[in-house]
Design a protein around this motif. Structure first.
Motif, PDB file in Angstrom:
ATOM      1  N   PRO A 276     -70.174  78.528  30.781  1.00  0.00           N
ATOM      2  CA  PRO A 276     -70.520  77.252  30.145  1.00  0.00           C
ATOM      3  C   PRO A 276     -71.009  77.393  28.717  1.00  0.00           C
ATOM      4  CG  PRO A 276     -71.302  77.289  32.404  1.00  0.00           C
ATOM      5  CD  PRO A 276     -70.805  78.663  32.108  1.00  0.00           C
ATOM      6  N   TYR A 277     -71.694  78.478  28.389  1.00  0.00           N
ATOM      7  CA  TYR A 277     -72.215  78.655  27.033  1.00  0.00           C
ATOM      8  C   TYR A 277     -71.105  78.834  25.998  1.00  0.00           C
ATOM      9  CZ  TYR A 277     -77.163  78.825  28.180  1.00  0.00           C
ATOM     10  OH  TYR A 277     -78.432  78.489  28.578  1.00  0.00           O
ATOM     11  N   LEU A 278     -69.887  79.142  26.453  1.00  0.00           N
ATOM     12  CA  LEU A 278     -68.775  79.307  25.517  1.00  0.00           C
ATOM     13  C   LEU A 278     -68.037  78.005  25.255  1.00  0.00           C
ATOM     14  CD1 LEU A 278     -67.214  82.716  26.652  1.00  0.00           C
ATOM     15  CD2 LEU A 278     -68.744  82.276  24.712  1.00  0.00           C
ATOM     16  N   ASP A 279     -68.438  76.914  25.910  1.00  0.00           N
ATOM     17  CA  ASP A 279     -67.761  75.629  25.696  1.00  0.00           C
ATOM     18  C   ASP A 279     -67.926  75.132  24.265  1.00  0.00           C
ATOM     19  OD1 ASP A 279     -66.734  75.512  28.215  1.00  0.00           O
ATOM     20  OD2 ASP A 279     -68.250  74.137  29.017  1.00  0.00           O
ATOM     21  N   ASP A 280     -68.993  75.533  23.609  1.00  0.00           N
ATOM     22  CA  ASP A 280     -69.238  75.107  22.230  1.00  0.00           C
ATOM     23  C   ASP A 280     -68.483  75.959  21.211  1.00  0.00           C
ATOM     24  OD1 ASP A 280     -70.969  73.097  23.073  1.00  0.00           O
ATOM     25  OD2 ASP A 280     -72.726  74.407  22.999  1.00  0.00           O
ATOM     26  N   ASP A 281     -67.831  77.001  21.665  1.00  0.00           N
ATOM     27  CA  ASP A 281     -67.094  77.886  20.761  1.00  0.00           C
ATOM     28  C   ASP A 281     -65.667  77.359  20.604  1.00  0.00           C
ATOM     29  OD1 ASP A 281     -65.802  79.963  19.400  1.00  0.00           O
ATOM     30  OD2 ASP A 281     -67.083  81.478  20.326  1.00  0.00           O
ATOM     31  N   THR A 282     -65.373  76.808  19.455  1.00  0.00           N
ATOM     32  CA  THR A 282     -64.063  76.189  19.210  1.00  0.00           C
ATOM     33  C   THR A 282     -62.937  77.207  19.052  1.00  0.00           C
ATOM     34  OG1 THR A 282     -64.531  76.110  16.828  1.00  0.00           O
ATOM     35  CG2 THR A 282     -65.130  74.171  18.142  1.00  0.00           C
ATOM     36  N   THR A 283     -63.265  78.498  18.998  1.00  0.00           N
ATOM     37  CA  THR A 283     -62.217  79.515  18.888  1.00  0.00           C
ATOM     38  C   THR A 283     -61.699  79.946  20.257  1.00  0.00           C
ATOM     39  OG1 THR A 283     -63.712  81.439  18.931  1.00  0.00           O
ATOM     40  CG2 THR A 283     -63.343  80.370  16.789  1.00  0.00           C
ATOM     41  N   ASP A 284     -62.212  79.354  21.340  1.00  0.00           N
ATOM     42  CA  ASP A 284     -61.759  79.647  22.709  1.00  0.00           C
ATOM     43  C   ASP A 284     -61.629  81.150  22.971  1.00  0.00           C
ATOM     44  OD1 ASP A 284     -61.662  76.946  23.167  1.00  0.00           O
ATOM     45  OD2 ASP A 284     -59.507  76.769  22.789  1.00  0.00           O
ATOM     46  N   PRO A 285     -62.709  81.910  22.805  1.00  0.00           N
ATOM     47  CA  PRO A 285     -62.601  83.361  22.984  1.00  0.00           C
ATOM     48  C   PRO A 285     -62.459  83.764  24.440  1.00  0.00           C
ATOM     49  CG  PRO A 285     -64.894  82.739  22.710  1.00  0.00           C
ATOM     50  CD  PRO A 285     -64.083  81.476  22.516  1.00  0.00           C
ATOM     51  N   VAL A 286     -61.788  84.871  24.655  1.00  0.00           N
ATOM     52  CA  VAL A 286     -61.745  85.527  25.959  1.00  0.00           C
ATOM     53  C   VAL A 286     -62.340  86.918  25.770  1.00  0.00           C
ATOM     54  CG1 VAL A 286     -60.277  86.497  27.754  1.00  0.00           C
ATOM     55  CG2 VAL A 286     -59.755  84.245  26.799  1.00  0.00           C
ATOM     56  N   TYR A 287     -63.430  87.180  26.474  1.00  0.00           N
ATOM     57  CA  TYR A 287     -64.131  88.460  26.346  1.00  0.00           C
ATOM     58  C   TYR A 287     -63.796  89.374  27.515  1.00  0.00           C
ATOM     59  CZ  TYR A 287     -67.183  86.775  22.576  1.00  0.00           C
ATOM     60  OH  TYR A 287     -67.679  86.295  21.382  1.00  0.00           O
ATOM     61  N   GLN A 288     -63.594  90.632  27.198  1.00  0.00           N
ATOM     62  CA  GLN A 288     -63.494  91.676  28.216  1.00  0.00           C
ATOM     63  C   GLN A 288     -64.786  92.485  28.174  1.00  0.00           C
ATOM     64  OE1 GLN A 288     -59.992  94.549  28.793  1.00  0.00           O
ATOM     65  NE2 GLN A 288     -61.488  95.867  27.781  1.00  0.00           N
ATOM     66  N   ILE A 289     -65.470  92.547  29.318  1.00  0.00           N
ATOM     67  CA  ILE A 289     -66.719  93.309  29.407  1.00  0.00           C
ATOM     68  C   ILE A 289     -66.566  94.362  30.485  1.00  0.00           C
ATOM     69  CG2 ILE A 289     -69.207  93.205  29.799  1.00  0.00           C
ATOM     70  CD1 ILE A 289     -69.127  90.257  29.087  1.00  0.00           C
ATOM     71  N   ASP A 290     -66.888  95.587  30.133  1.00  0.00           N
ATOM     72  CA  ASP A 290     -66.924  96.664  31.114  1.00  0.00           C
ATOM     73  C   ASP A 290     -68.386  96.879  31.488  1.00  0.00           C
ATOM     74  OD1 ASP A 290     -67.052  99.319  32.314  1.00  0.00           O
ATOM     75  OD2 ASP A 290     -64.956  99.510  31.706  1.00  0.00           O
ATOM     76  N   TRP A 291     -68.728  96.489  32.714  1.00  0.00           N
ATOM     77  CA  TRP A 291     -70.126  96.549  33.130  1.00  0.00           C
ATOM     78  C   TRP A 291     -70.580  97.965  33.442  1.00  0.00           C
ATOM     79  CZ3 TRP A 291     -72.749  92.596  31.733  1.00  0.00           C
ATOM     80  CH2 TRP A 291     -72.168  91.321  31.719  1.00  0.00           C
ATOM     81  N   GLY A 292     -69.672  98.920  33.366  1.00  0.00           N
ATOM     82  CA  GLY A 292     -70.088 100.303  33.512  1.00  0.00           C
ATOM     83  C   GLY A 292     -70.839 100.813  32.300  1.00  0.00           C
ATOM     84  N   VAL A 293     -70.568 100.218  31.137  1.00  0.00           N
ATOM     85  CA  VAL A 293     -71.192 100.697  29.907  1.00  0.00           C
ATOM     86  C   VAL A 293     -72.061  99.631  29.233  1.00  0.00           C
ATOM     87  CG1 VAL A 293     -69.362 102.367  29.474  1.00  0.00           C
ATOM     88  CG2 VAL A 293     -69.176 100.056  28.503  1.00  0.00           C
ATOM     89  N   PHE A 294     -72.066  98.410  29.791  1.00  0.00           N
ATOM     90  CA  PHE A 294     -72.890  97.353  29.199  1.00  0.00           C
ATOM     91  C   PHE A 294     -74.073  97.096  30.123  1.00  0.00           C
ATOM     92  CE2 PHE A 294     -74.347  93.829  26.978  1.00  0.00           C
ATOM     93  CZ  PHE A 294     -73.604  93.645  25.830  1.00  0.00           C
TER      94      PHE A 294
END
Length: 347
Positions: A276-294
């Motif tokens: 939901p916090y990305l709804d305000d981002d007009t660039t419509d980003p798609v993030y890849q997160i690797d939870w092994g290192v984050f």
């Protein structure tokens, strides 16, 4: 149960909160439908760092590629010594939640259950504020002059319109965790740009990103901090629903369910989650997160550390309860992170 004096409240608080029971009321505190980052970080990706250092530090081994050579059997030996390790540093940030009680409330709420219910409700609101605050911090792009806000995901995986490992630094910053991406090009995240969330545009580029960041250790005993883990893909509501449309378009046997594939979108075996916090981002980003290192790194002894002040200075009939956390978000290996967007701005 008799009414409590202010000096007795601290002991009651400690005793009752250890055995908190499930609440029996409806909570309407949430203004977002989900908090995916906070749930992952607080439950599964939290790590403690002991010691009294002023920052969270770790070592990053950079490639040197200077020892291999094709030689003749008569070549003279040559060797040099080069330090391949660089220290990453991230300063701690502090967040707090707090609530208070009046001595008169303890008198009015007579009976053990009435007092416990009052304590639980305020502790519950405090805990919710903590989750919501963590979620907001995680997706926030910090300013270089901000010394209070933790380093959210955009700090570690900034946008770029260029395909490849071009996630350098956010505007205003000169390094990431005090490591220069100019000096050390390997210290960059993956980026790309797209126009439409279709199979031939965004989804193709997501597949490319997943392959390009799928690093397999060439030798055994690679340190754990750099290992791949479970991945997640995250975007706003528009992107999620268009992905669901794409899934529907590939299925000729949907039956009578008009939304059969809602909340069923997967990418390479990983769920695509709505943020939901990305709804305000007009660039419509798609993030890849690797939870092994984050991870969320926490200074030992400072995870929601509770302090009870009774009486509150200057107000003899009040007790204040504070819960402090000393932490920051850290990505041990930026090359496993990525973002694809239609632009490079932030909300």
């Amino acid at each position: 149960m008799p009414s409590l004096n202010i000096e007795q409240f601290g002991d009651l608080l400690k005793a009752t909160l250890k055995n908190r029971k499930r609440t029996n009321y409806v909570s309407l505190l949430a203004d977002k439908t989900d908090y995916p980052a906070a749930k992952q970080l607080l439950r599964k990706s939290r790590m403690m760092q002991s010691g009294g250092t002023s920052a969270c530090t770790w070592e990053v081994e950079m490639p040197t590629q200077t020892s291999f050579a094709n030689i003749s059997i008569t070549d003279q030996d040559q060797v040099d010594i080069r330090d391949a390790f660089v220290e990453a540093n991230v300063e701690w940030r502090k967040s707090k939640t707090a609530y208070a009680f009046l001595e008169e409330e303890m008198s009015i709420n007579r009976g053990e259950w009435e007092i416990l219910k009052l304590i639980q409700s305020r502790e519950h609101r405090c805990d919710f504020d903590f989750v919501a605050g963590m979620e907001a911090n995680f997706w926030n792009d910090p300013a270089s002059t901000d010394t209070l806000t933790p380093f959210g995901l955009p700090y570690w995986a900034p946008k770029s319109a260029t395909q490849g490992f071009n996630g350098t630094v956010l505007s205003g910053f000169t390094s990431v965790a005090e490591i220069s991406t100019t000096t050390y090009p390997s210290w960059k995240s993956y980026t790309d740009a797209y126009t439409d969330p279709t199979l031939t545009d965004l989804i193709f580029k997501m597949r490319l990103m997943a392959e390009k960041t799928d690093f397999t250790p060439p030798v055994e005993a690679i340190p754990d901090l750099g290992k791949r883990g479970k991945r997640g893909y995250y975007g706003n509501i528009d992107t999620k629903m268009k992905f669901e449309d794409a899934v529907d378009s590939r299925n000729d046997n949907l039956g009578p369910d008009l939304a059969k594939n809602d909340n069923q979108v997967m990418f390479r075996g990983n769920p695509f989650s709505y943020v939901p916090y990305l709804d305000d981002d007009t660039t419509d980003p798609v993030y890849q997160i690797d939870w092994g290192v984050f991870k969320i790194a926490v200074q030992s002894g400072w995870w929601q550390k509770r302090t009870v002040l009774a009486p509150w200075p200057g107000q003899r009939n009040m007790t204040g309860v504070f819960k402090d956390t000393l932490y920051n978000f850290i990505a041990f290996n930026r090359r496993l992170l990525g973002v694809i967007s239609t632009g490079t701005t932030y909300p």
